[in-house]
Design an enzyme around this catalytic site. Structure first.
Site, PDB file in Angstrom:
ATOM      1  N   ASP A   6       0.867  -1.162   0.000  1.00 55.10           N
ATOM      2  CA  ASP A   6       0.000   0.000   0.000  1.00 55.10           C
ATOM      3  C   ASP A   6       0.920   1.232   0.000  1.00 55.10           C
ATOM      4  O   ASP A   6       2.148   1.088   0.107  1.00 55.10           O
ATOM      5  CB  ASP A   6      -0.883  -0.038   1.248  1.00 55.10           C
ATOM      6  CG  ASP A   6      -1.735   1.187   1.412  1.00 55.10           C
ATOM      7  OD1 ASP A   6      -2.396   1.586   0.439  1.00 55.10           O
ATOM      8  OD2 ASP A   6      -1.735   1.775   2.520  1.00 55.10           O
ATOM      9  N   ASP A  29      -0.344   5.120   1.056  1.00 52.08           N
ATOM     10  CA  ASP A  29      -0.706   6.161   2.019  1.00 52.08           C
ATOM     11  C   ASP A  29      -0.674   5.635   3.449  1.00 52.08           C
ATOM     12  O   ASP A  29      -1.347   4.654   3.776  1.00 52.08           O
ATOM     13  CB  ASP A  29      -2.101   6.703   1.709  1.00 52.08           C
ATOM     14  CG  ASP A  29      -2.096   7.567   0.460  1.00 52.08           C
ATOM     15  OD1 ASP A  29      -1.453   8.624   0.485  1.00 52.08           O
ATOM     16  OD2 ASP A  29      -2.722   7.170  -0.548  1.00 52.08           O
TER      17      ASP A  29
END
Length: 230
Positions: free
Chosen positions: A12, A14
């Site tokens: 991922d 953020d």
């Protein structure tokens, strides 16, 4: 039970690789100011890991805001374009990415951010994100039909990384519970990197991740059959 032997890693972005969650909170609170509201951590946790439309709809509903999605998104996009370019790398992120790349471990990025926002957020970190080469899947990719917690983005990233990979070969790194649930739905192992700045209480009694840490600095690649740090 021994940990799985991993052949590829999917990240991922953020809140995991980039410290953007603090900026998301600043942007949201700035928009909320005229309505005398603040951004509750409980709402933020529900939003984390989701694509922009799903996350925004949660915010508008939870806070009963008199805004449409487009009205809110226009304000947010303008502020994000100002602030996201200042996002810093999270502790341990650069070390882990460069380590895996140096040892020829296939790595991919699977972010709910749109391609436009990905480019803004990573502009100051080209050398690091360049380690992913073209193995980057964004939330507005047409092949990603359903956003996290659906498994689509991780399965798409896996297929693009190497069509010989199986879900059991992959280790997902996530900071959001929605992302951890997406990894489980994809039948992939996962490391939940829980940022304690954005949590309610202590470690949950139950979670869907293979392992929980509070920083990438705590991650030991040898647990998953990956090369040890030099």
């Amino acid at each position: 039970m021994s940990a799985p032997q991993i052949k590829a890693c999917i990240f991922d972005m953020d809140g995991l690789l980039l410290d953007t969650e603090t900026i998301y909170s600043q942007v949201t609170n700035k928009i909320l100011e005229p309505y005398n509201k603040t951004f509750p951590i409980e709402t933020k946790l529900k939003m984390m890991g989701r694509d922009v439309r799903a996350a925004t709809e949660i915010l508008l509903t939870d806070l009963d805001l008199p805004l449409t999605f487009d009205e809110y998104d226009n304000q947010a996009t303008e502020l994000k374009q100002i602030y996201f370019g200042m996002a810093m790398m999270m502790p341990g992120a650069e070390r882990l990415i460069r380590h895996l790349a140096a040892h020829s471990i296939p790595i991919a990025l699977a972010t709910s951010s749109s391609k436009q926002m990905f480019l803004i957020k990573t502009a100051a970190h080209d050398a690091i994100f360049g380690q992913f080469c073209d193995n980057i899947t964004c939330g507005d990719d047409p092949d990603v039909k359903n956003s996290k917690p659906a498994p689509d983005i991780f399965l798409t990233a896996m297929r693009r990384l190497d069509d010989g990979l199986e879900p059991a070969d992959c280790l997902v790194f996530e900071d959001a519970e929605n992302g951890v649930e997406a990894a489980r739905s994809a039948r992939m192992s996962s490391v939940w990197v829980q940022d304690m700045r954005f949590s309610v209480g202590d470690e949950p009694a139950e979670h869907a991740a293979t392992e929980r840490v509070t920083s990438l600095l705590e991650f030991d690649p040898t647990k998953y059959g990956l090369p040890a740090y030099d």
